[in-house]
Design a protein around this motif. Structure first.
Motif, PDB file in Angstrom:
ATOM      1  N   GLN A 246      -4.898   1.016  -3.481  1.00 42.17           N
ATOM      2  CA  GLN A 246      -4.631   0.327  -2.636  1.00 42.17           C
ATOM      3  C   GLN A 246      -4.042  -1.358  -3.298  1.00 42.17           C
ATOM      4  N   CYS A 247      -3.061  -1.650  -3.928  1.00 43.70           N
ATOM      5  CA  CYS A 247      -3.137  -3.140  -4.819  1.00 43.70           C
ATOM      6  C   CYS A 247      -3.652  -4.101  -3.449  1.00 43.70           C
ATOM      7  N   PRO A 248      -4.517  -5.392  -3.875  1.00 44.88           N
ATOM      8  CA  PRO A 248      -4.955  -5.994  -2.623  1.00 44.88           C
ATOM      9  C   PRO A 248      -4.063  -6.295  -2.668  1.00 44.88           C
ATOM     10  N   LYS A 249      -3.071  -6.809  -3.440  1.00 45.59           N
ATOM     11  CA  LYS A 249      -1.943  -8.311  -3.391  1.00 45.59           C
ATOM     12  C   LYS A 249      -0.343  -7.618  -2.737  1.00 45.59           C
ATOM     13  N   CYS A 250      -0.557  -6.535  -3.184  1.00 43.56           N
ATOM     14  CA  CYS A 250       0.950  -6.473  -2.430  1.00 43.56           C
ATOM     15  C   CYS A 250       0.838  -5.225  -1.559  1.00 43.56           C
ATOM     16  N   LYS A 251      -0.516  -4.415  -1.443  1.00 40.48           N
ATOM     17  CA  LYS A 251      -0.527  -3.512  -0.639  1.00 40.48           C
ATOM     18  C   LYS A 251       0.058  -2.181  -1.057  1.00 40.48           C
TER      19      LYS A 251
ATOM     20  N   THR B 253      -3.989  -1.552 -13.099  1.00 38.85           N
ATOM     21  CA  THR B 253      -2.713  -2.138 -12.960  1.00 38.85           C
ATOM     22  C   THR B 253      -1.485  -2.168 -11.794  1.00 38.85           C
ATOM     23  N   CYS B 254      -1.257  -2.573 -11.352  1.00 38.67           N
ATOM     24  CA  CYS B 254      -0.584  -2.083 -10.224  1.00 38.67           C
ATOM     25  C   CYS B 254       0.621  -1.649 -10.431  1.00 38.67           C
ATOM     26  N   PRO B 255       1.271  -0.660 -10.070  1.00 40.38           N
ATOM     27  CA  PRO B 255       2.813   0.014 -10.537  1.00 40.38           C
ATOM     28  C   PRO B 255       3.735  -1.418 -10.277  1.00 40.38           C
ATOM     29  N   GLU B 256       3.824  -1.649  -8.859  1.00 41.21           N
ATOM     30  CA  GLU B 256       4.473  -2.207  -7.999  1.00 41.21           C
ATOM     31  C   GLU B 256       4.912  -3.197  -8.163  1.00 41.21           C
ATOM     32  N   CYS B 257       3.892  -4.422  -8.754  1.00 42.28           N
ATOM     33  CA  CYS B 257       4.044  -5.517  -8.660  1.00 42.28           C
ATOM     34  C   CYS B 257       2.998  -6.142  -9.989  1.00 42.28           C
ATOM     35  N   GLN B 258       2.086  -5.206 -10.309  1.00 37.51           N
ATOM     36  CA  GLN B 258       1.693  -6.160 -12.341  1.00 37.51           C
ATOM     37  C   GLN B 258       0.635  -5.915 -11.923  1.00 37.51           C
TER      38      GLN B 258
HETATM   39 ZN   LIG Z   1       0.611  -4.727  -5.986  1.00 41.54          ZN
END
Ligand SMILES: [Zn+2]
Length: 279
Positions: free
Chosen positions: A108-113, A255-260
Motif C-alpha cells: 500500500q502506498c503510504p502517500k495515497c493509500k 514506485t506507486c503506479p497511482e501517484c508515482q
Molecule cells: Zn501512491
C-alpha cells in the motif's frame, strides 16, 4: 529409498544452487556436507514438504521448517544448527526451487493509500544478501568481546518466548484481574523479556577476553551481561544488532503506479505469507 527403482530418474532434481553467506563456517561437525565448489543444490519441495510447513503448530516451533530444509537441501544434515546469516538464503532458495524466481507481493502506498501488487525477482534478493563481519572484536577497557551468529534453533526459541510474553502483555488490559495484579504481571513480563534479550546476546557472544583469561563458558558470560555496567551492555547489544541488520533482507524500492511516490517496502520471510503466496 528402494534400490533399482526404474522411476528414480524421474524423482525431483536440484533446480538451483546456492552459495551460503557463511561459506560453511560456524556449522558444527557433521551438520553440513559442503560440496567442493561451495554450491549447494536445492531441490523443489515434495507434496509432503508442502503439507509439513503448512501445519500451523509445526510452523510455529520451527520443526516443520527444519524438516523442509533438510529435505530440500540434502547437504544440510542438521538444520537447527544453521547460523542465522544463512537462513534467508536457504529459504529464498527453497522458494525459488519450488515456485520459480518471481514472487508477487502486495503493497500500500503510504502517500495515497493505493493498494497494488508488484513482482520481485528472488534471484536479485539472493544476490543482495550480505555476509556480516563476525571477525572484529569490540573492546571495553580490559575486556574484548568476540561474536558469533545465533543458530536457527536460538532464533526459533527466542521468537517463541518473545511471542508468548507479548501475548501476555497484549491480553492484560482487557482481563478481569485487579489493577495492582496487572501491574505486577506486566512487570514480570517485562523482566522476562529482558532475560530473553540477555539470553539472545549471550548466544551471540562467542568469547570474552580479559588480560589473563579467554572465557567461552556461557554461564560466565551470562553473569557478566547481568552484572556489567549498562554502557558495556548497550555497546555489546548495539554491535550485535548491527551485525544482524547487515545480513537482513534490504527493503525493496517501490514506485506507486497511482501517484508515482517512491518508497521503501520492508520484506520479511514470514513463513505463512512467504510460502503461501505461491499457491
Ligand atoms: Zn501512491
Amino acid at each position: 529409498m528402494t534400490p533399482n527403482n526404474p522411476l528414480k530418474q524421474y524423482f525431483r532434481q536440484p533446480s538451483i544452487y546456492i552459495r551460503l553467506p557463511s561459506q560453511g563456517q560456524y556449522y558444527p561437525d557433521g551438520a553440513l556436507d559442503m560440496p567442493p565448489n561451495q554450491e549447494l543444490p536445492v531441490l523443489p519441495m515434495t507434496a509432503v514438504d508442502e503439507i509439513t510447513y503448512r501445519t500451523p503448530d509445526a510452523l510455529f516451533n520451527g520443526a516443520a521448517m527444519v524438516n523442509v530444509i533438510q529435505s530440500c537441501c540434502p547437504n544440510i544434515k542438521d538444520a537447527w544448527s544453521i547460523p542465522a546469516m544463512d537462513v534467508d538464503t536457504i529459504l529464498v532458495g527453497i522458494r525459488v526451487a519450488s515456485y520459480g524466481h518471481s514472487m508477487e507481493l502486495g503493497s500500500q502506498c503510504p502517500k495515497c493509500k493505493h493498494d497494488h501488487e508488484f513482482s520481485v525477482d528472488l534471484r536479485q534478493v539472493l544476490d543482495q544478501l550480505k555476509t556480516p563481519d563476525y571477525t572484529s572484536a569490540v573492546r571495553y577497557g580490559d575486556l574484548e568481546f568476540y561474536f558469533r551468529p545465533m543458530t536457527y534453533k536460538n532464533l526459533n526459541e527466542n521468537n517463541q518466548l518473545q511471542f508468548e510474553q507479548q501475548k501476555v502483555m497484549a491480553m492484560m488490559p482487557d482481563s478481569e484481574i485487579p489493577d495492582a495484579d496487572k501491574i505486577s504481571s506486566i512487570t514480570d513480563a517485562l523482566k522476562r523479556l529482558t532475560m530473553i534479550t540477555i539470553e539472545a546476546l549471550c548466544q551471540s557472544i562467542g568469547a570474552v577476553k580479559t588480560p589473563s583469561a579467554l572465557v567461552t563458558e556461557q554461564e560466565f558470560i551470562r553473569e557478566l551481561m547481568q552484572n556489567c555496567d549498562r554502557n558495556v551492555f548497550n555497546g555489546v547489544r548495539d554491535h550485535i544488532v548491527k551485525l544482524k541488520t547487515s545480513s537482513e533482507l534490504q527493503p525493496l524500492k517501490i514506485t506507486c503506479p497511482e501517484c508515482q511516490n517512491a518508497y521503501d517496502q520492508g520484506m520479511t520471510l514470514d513463513m505463512s505469507s512467504f510460502f503461501a503466496a505461491a499457491s
